[in-house]
Write an enzyme that holds these catalytic residues in place. Structure first.
Site, short mmCIF file in Angstrom:
data_model
loop_
_atom_site.label_atom_id
_atom_site.label_comp_id
_atom_site.label_asym_id
_atom_site.label_seq_id
_atom_site.Cartn_x
_atom_site.Cartn_y
_atom_site.Cartn_z
N TYR A 28 -7.83 7.58 4.16
CA TYR A 28 -7.78 6.82 4.76
C TYR A 28 -8.06 5.88 5.15
O TYR A 28 -6.58 5.41 5.96
CB TYR A 28 -6.70 6.56 3.25
CG TYR A 28 -6.74 8.00 2.17
CD1 TYR A 28 -7.17 7.59 1.10
CD2 TYR A 28 -6.28 9.42 2.32
CE1 TYR A 28 -7.15 8.19 -0.49
CE2 TYR A 28 -6.78 10.03 1.17
CZ TYR A 28 -7.10 9.36 -0.20
OH TYR A 28 -7.00 9.95 -1.16
N CYS A 53 2.87 50.72 -8.08
CA CYS A 53 3.50 49.84 -9.25
C CYS A 53 2.93 49.01 -9.76
O CYS A 53 2.76 48.12 -9.91
CB CYS A 53 4.36 48.71 -8.08
SG CYS A 53 5.29 47.92 -8.70
N GLU A 107 0.93 -1.45 0.00
CA GLU A 107 0.07 -0.14 0.26
C GLU A 107 0.88 1.19 -0.42
O GLU A 107 1.83 1.03 0.58
CB GLU A 107 -1.23 0.11 0.88
CG GLU A 107 -2.01 -1.39 1.53
CD GLU A 107 -2.77 -1.26 2.88
OE1 GLU A 107 -3.02 -0.22 3.52
OE2 GLU A 107 -2.27 -2.13 3.78
N LYS A 162 2.55 4.50 1.36
CA LYS A 162 2.58 4.96 2.47
C LYS A 162 2.15 6.26 2.18
O LYS A 162 2.78 7.26 2.07
CB LYS A 162 3.83 4.78 3.35
CG LYS A 162 4.28 5.18 4.51
CD LYS A 162 5.62 4.65 5.32
CE LYS A 162 6.29 5.38 6.49
NZ LYS A 162 5.79 6.58 6.73
N LYS A 221 11.19 3.20 2.29
CA LYS A 221 10.56 5.13 2.50
C LYS A 221 11.25 4.50 1.03
O LYS A 221 12.36 4.98 0.68
CB LYS A 221 11.67 5.45 3.60
CG LYS A 221 11.27 4.80 4.56
CD LYS A 221 10.18 5.68 5.69
CE LYS A 221 10.84 6.63 6.08
NZ LYS A 221 9.91 7.38 7.02
N CYS A 277 7.05 47.19 -1.17
CA CYS A 277 7.54 48.83 -1.46
C CYS A 277 6.52 49.50 -1.69
O CYS A 277 4.80 48.88 -1.96
CB CYS A 277 7.85 47.82 -3.64
SG CYS A 277 7.02 49.74 -4.92
N CYS A 295 11.90 49.81 -5.34
CA CYS A 295 11.99 47.91 -5.79
C CYS A 295 12.69 47.97 -7.22
O CYS A 295 12.23 49.10 -8.28
CB CYS A 295 10.04 48.40 -5.86
SG CYS A 295 9.97 47.49 -7.27
N ASP A 314 1.85 10.47 3.49
CA ASP A 314 2.64 10.56 4.50
C ASP A 314 1.67 11.90 5.38
O ASP A 314 1.06 13.04 5.07
CB ASP A 314 3.73 12.41 4.41
CG ASP A 314 4.56 12.52 4.93
OD1 ASP A 314 4.46 12.05 6.08
OD2 ASP A 314 5.24 13.13 4.86
N CYS A 317 9.73 48.53 -9.93
CA CYS A 317 9.38 50.45 -10.66
C CYS A 317 9.77 51.62 -9.87
O CYS A 317 9.90 53.00 -10.36
CB CYS A 317 7.46 50.47 -9.77
SG CYS A 317 7.71 51.15 -7.91
S1 IVH Z 1 0.42 0.10 8.79
C1 IVH Z 1 2.07 -1.93 12.86
N1 IVH Z 1 -0.10 1.15 6.28
O1 IVH Z 1 3.16 4.83 8.34
C2 IVH Z 1 1.46 -0.94 11.31
N2 IVH Z 1 0.52 2.63 7.69
O2 IVH Z 1 5.52 3.75 10.61
C3 IVH Z 1 1.25 0.56 11.70
N3 IVH Z 1 1.04 4.62 7.04
O3 IVH Z 1 2.62 5.76 11.88
C4 IVH Z 1 1.11 1.48 10.01
N4 IVH Z 1 0.05 4.37 5.32
O4 IVH Z 1 1.43 6.40 9.81
C5 IVH Z 1 0.45 1.63 7.54
N5 IVH Z 1 -0.89 2.43 4.12
C6 IVH Z 1 -0.23 1.82 5.49
C7 IVH Z 1 -0.16 3.58 5.65
C8 IVH Z 1 1.28 3.76 7.06
C9 IVH Z 1 0.60 5.58 5.90
C10 IVH Z 1 1.56 6.06 7.75
C11 IVH Z 1 1.19 5.56 9.73
C12 IVH Z 1 2.20 4.52 10.41
C13 IVH Z 1 3.73 4.60 10.01
C14 IVH Z 1 4.23 3.49 9.87
#
Ligand code: IVH
Length: 675
Positions: free
Chosen positions: A231, A437, A120, A122, A322, A432, A414, A124, A417
């Site tokens: 999500y 301007c 999936e 990840k 990551k 300015c 500026c 942010d 102008c």
């Molecule tokens: S699973 C024990 N799935 O990434 C499992 N985390 O360190 C923990 N995150 O704190 C999380 N998308 O905030 C999982 N599809 C996803 C995610 C996800 C974002 C974040 C989450 C977690 C960190 C993983």
């Protein structure tokens, strides 16, 4: 959906239930599936109908009603709440080799059994646990320290993609929990930062901080305006344990029960498939509407997850791959200065062009002089540039001082102008101060014409450039004397578009006083402050002549804002602008207080569909200015329904209640002549 034409024999409770079902359907289409079936206006209309019923019959309100998404009570602070099972974080794999090492450990621990991974994105943001009882949203808790988080229920309720009702429970037990990520999409993030800049507030560094900050606000109404998304990625029972035998099934269950589950996921047979998933989305990372920092990989089978168990910190059955930070090393070749609408001078680093994750970067914002000082940056230095959530790249730090480095100095004049530049005490920005301007003028016109301000369609950047550079417009007031002939003489402008633009400018004369006030670009006077000022003072005149003390009598206007308003109106050039806008016929009186003596006093209108020439705002405004009322839904109290093209359910309702239906021509005939 059945609720579009409510059956008059239904009880209010039934009508409300029907409306809720319709609303839920449309919310799901819009927020979860990104596939709206109705316009925003139609949606608002449905919400208003439901609000009207609930206001009249408070006993029919349910906690999961879509109207509850806004208006939850502000609270003193956040209560702590314990998690049903620990919310852990994950170990990281920083490259392919570490991912393969993880896979080798898994294979060994599972003793040769077959296994599959779920990959999936990840996202942010910040993780959130949402609890449900009997299929109804009950409580949301932030991750906190993993064991105890903060109860942010009222704020989470404002997230449109968080279902307030799931229709069913995944278990016999009425309680369950969905865990997932609360995120802010780039669009919402950019809008928020633009707004904050306007209000003189600091920008959020990235969407994650913005999401976290928004969820922890004490005013849910404000959280609602921030447009967060949720999500879901875990489905657990009341004890915090998985329900289905596989993770994939739980994602499917949530997707089928109104949750937003990222469709960019894959069930992988081996680590090779996982790696290609990671690479695929790393390449697409820039195009995604939200920020991701990697991929989360989980063993699909819950039995195998149990078998693998946990280390002291994290599960052995999952890992976070990551992505590399989107940083690049490059040289600052020069520092330029840009001039904004308020005259603020923004230093911009000119970089030796480099590609950062697929995008060519040659400029980075430096915000202001203090930021340059903080970085210790000089022209010629080698710096680390990062593309974070922000669309505009930023300089993170100086990597190496240039051998022939030279200090940047904010110009005293500026660059556009030649006007005087000043930096006031306690201010980060240098400005300015020449109101004429050209750079400021272009920005001012852009702001003046923008949607939500004077909403002048067709007055885009290219046209503004031509108007200012060609000397046709020297002040926003000049817009009102432009002729179609003048416009047609410009490049790429046909007679039809020219006529349309003149018409759109003309129409903006009906924009109510708060819009006019907001259009002036007074610092700290955004939409809301303009509304409150208009409400308090009633006319432009009174606002313009009020003292700093008097200005502070209006709601939410403090000394800083009051001073900025007074300063604006003290400036002779601004006084002249105001005078010219008055002469052009803009609304200088607050007309929300209906004129009880107007020709339409006592009449209630409902507008539906698109009228041939009048815009919705304008029609509403003119009806109100004539003493009439405009309602959102048709009832027995409606005097006329004004129907245009694609009129919807309101037209059916009018017919049903035998309310007279008229068109734009008839409406115009009832309205007083303009000017
Ligand atoms: S699973 C024990 N799935 O990434 C499992 N985390 O360190 C923990 N995150 O704190 C999380 N998308 O905030 C999982 N599809 C996803 C995610 C996800 C974002 C974040 C989450 C977690 C960190 C993983």
């Amino acid at each position: 959906m059945s609720a579009n034409a409510p059956n008059m024999h239904q009880t209010p409770a039934q009508q409300a239930a029907d409306l809720r079902e319709t609303l839920r359907h449309h919310e799901h289409q819009y927020y979860v599936l990104d596939h709206p079936e109705i316009s925003d206006a139609e949606y608002d209309d449905l919400i208003r109908r439901l609000q009207a019923i609930e206001a009249e019959h408070p006993d029919v309100i349910t906690p999961d009603s879509p109207t509850r998404r806004v208006g939850g009570k502000p609270r003193e602070g956040f209560q702590k709440a314990g998690h049903s099972s620990p919310m852990l974080s994950l170990d990281n794999a920083l490259d392919e080799a570490e991912l393969r090492a993880f896979d080798n450990r898994v294979r060994e621990l599972l003793g040769g059994a077959e296994y599959r991974y779920v990959a999936e994105l990840k996202m942010d943001g910040l993780s959130l646990a949402a609890r449900y009882r009997d299929g109804i949203f009950e409580q949301a808790i932030t991750r906190g320290d993993g064991a105890i988080g903060e109860d942010v229920t009222e704020n989470a309720r404002t997230i449109r993609s968080l279902p307030l009702r799931t229709g069913a429970s995944p278990t016999a037990d009425p309680a369950f929990e969905a865990r997932g990520e609360a995120v802010m999409h780039h669009k919402a993030f950019d809008r928020l930062n633009a707004q904050r800049e306007e209000q003189g507030l600091s920008r959020f560094a990235n969407p994650r901080n913005a999401a976290a900050g928004s969820l922890r606000l004490l005013e849910p109404g404000v959280t609602a305006s921030r447009r967060l998304d949720f999500y879901a990625y875990f489905l657990l029972d009341a004890a915090g344990q998985p329900i289905f035998p596989s993770h994939w099934e739980s994602l499917d269950w949530m997707a089928a029960h109104h949750f937003k589950v990222n469709p960019k996921r894959a069930l992988c047979r081996d680590v090779e498939e996982v790696i290609s998933f990671c690479n695929k989305y790393e390449a697409q990372r820039e195009e995604l509407p939200y920020e991701i920092d990697g991929v989360v990989i989980k063993i699909d089978s819950i039995a195998q997850q149990v078998q693998l168990g946990y280390t002291a910190r994290a599960p052995r059955w999952a890992i976070a791959f990551k992505y590399a930070a989107r940083q690049v090393e490059t040289e600052v070749e020069d520092i330029l200065v840009q001039v904004g609408r308020t005259g603020a001078l923004t230093p911009v680093a000119v970089l030796a062009p480099k590609v950062v994750s697929g995008v060519m970067v040659s400029r980075a914002t430096l915000h202001n002089e203090d930021e340059i000082g903080r970085l210790g940056l000089q022209i010629g230095d080698t710096v680390i540039v990062e593309r974070s959530g922000d669309v505009i790249p930023k300089v993170v730090r100086v990597k190496m001082q240039g051998s022939r480095r030279r200090l940047f100095q904010m110009p005293a004049e500026c660059p556009v102008c030649g006007g005087r530049v000043v930096r006031e005490e306690g201010e980060a920005a240098s400005r300015c101060i020449n109101v004429n301007c050209p750079a400021r003028l272009k920005e001012s016109i852009r702001h003046f014409a923008s949607r939500g301000v004077m909403s002048i369609d067709g007055l885009g950047d290219a046209l503004i450039e031509q108007l200012v550079d060609g000397g046709l417009v020297k002040s926003v007031a000049d817009l009102y004397t432009l002729t179609a002939g003048q416009l047609t003489a410009l490049e790429r402008m046909g007679p039809k578009s020219a006529a349309n633009i003149v018409l759109n400018i003309d129409r903006s004369r009906f924009m109510p006083l708060p819009r006019v006030l907001g259009s002036l670009g007074i610092r700290f006077v955004g939409e809301r402050t303009a509304e409150l000022l208009a409400e308090h003072f009633g006319t432009m005149e009174r606002i313009a002549t009020a003292t700093v003390e008097q200005l502070q009598e209006a709601q939410e206007v403090g000394p800083k804002v009051a001073e900025s308003i007074a300063e604006f109106f003290r400036e002779p050039q601004n006084q002249e602008l105001i005078e010219r806008l008055r002469a052009a016929g803009l609304m200088f009186e607050h007309m929300v207080r209906r004129r009880p003596d107007g020709p339409l006093a006592g009449f209630t209108f409902v507008l539906t569909g698109t009228l041939p020439t009048l815009k919705r705002d304008e029609a509403k405004f003119r009806i109100e200015a004539a003493g009439g009322k405009v309602a959102g839904s048709v009832s027995k109290k409606t005097t006329f329904v004004v129907a245009g093209e694609d009129a919807g359910s309101k037209l059916d309702k009018a017919r049903q209640l035998e309310i007279p239906v008229i068109g734009e021509t008839e409406l115009l005939a009832m309205l007083p002549e303009l000017k």
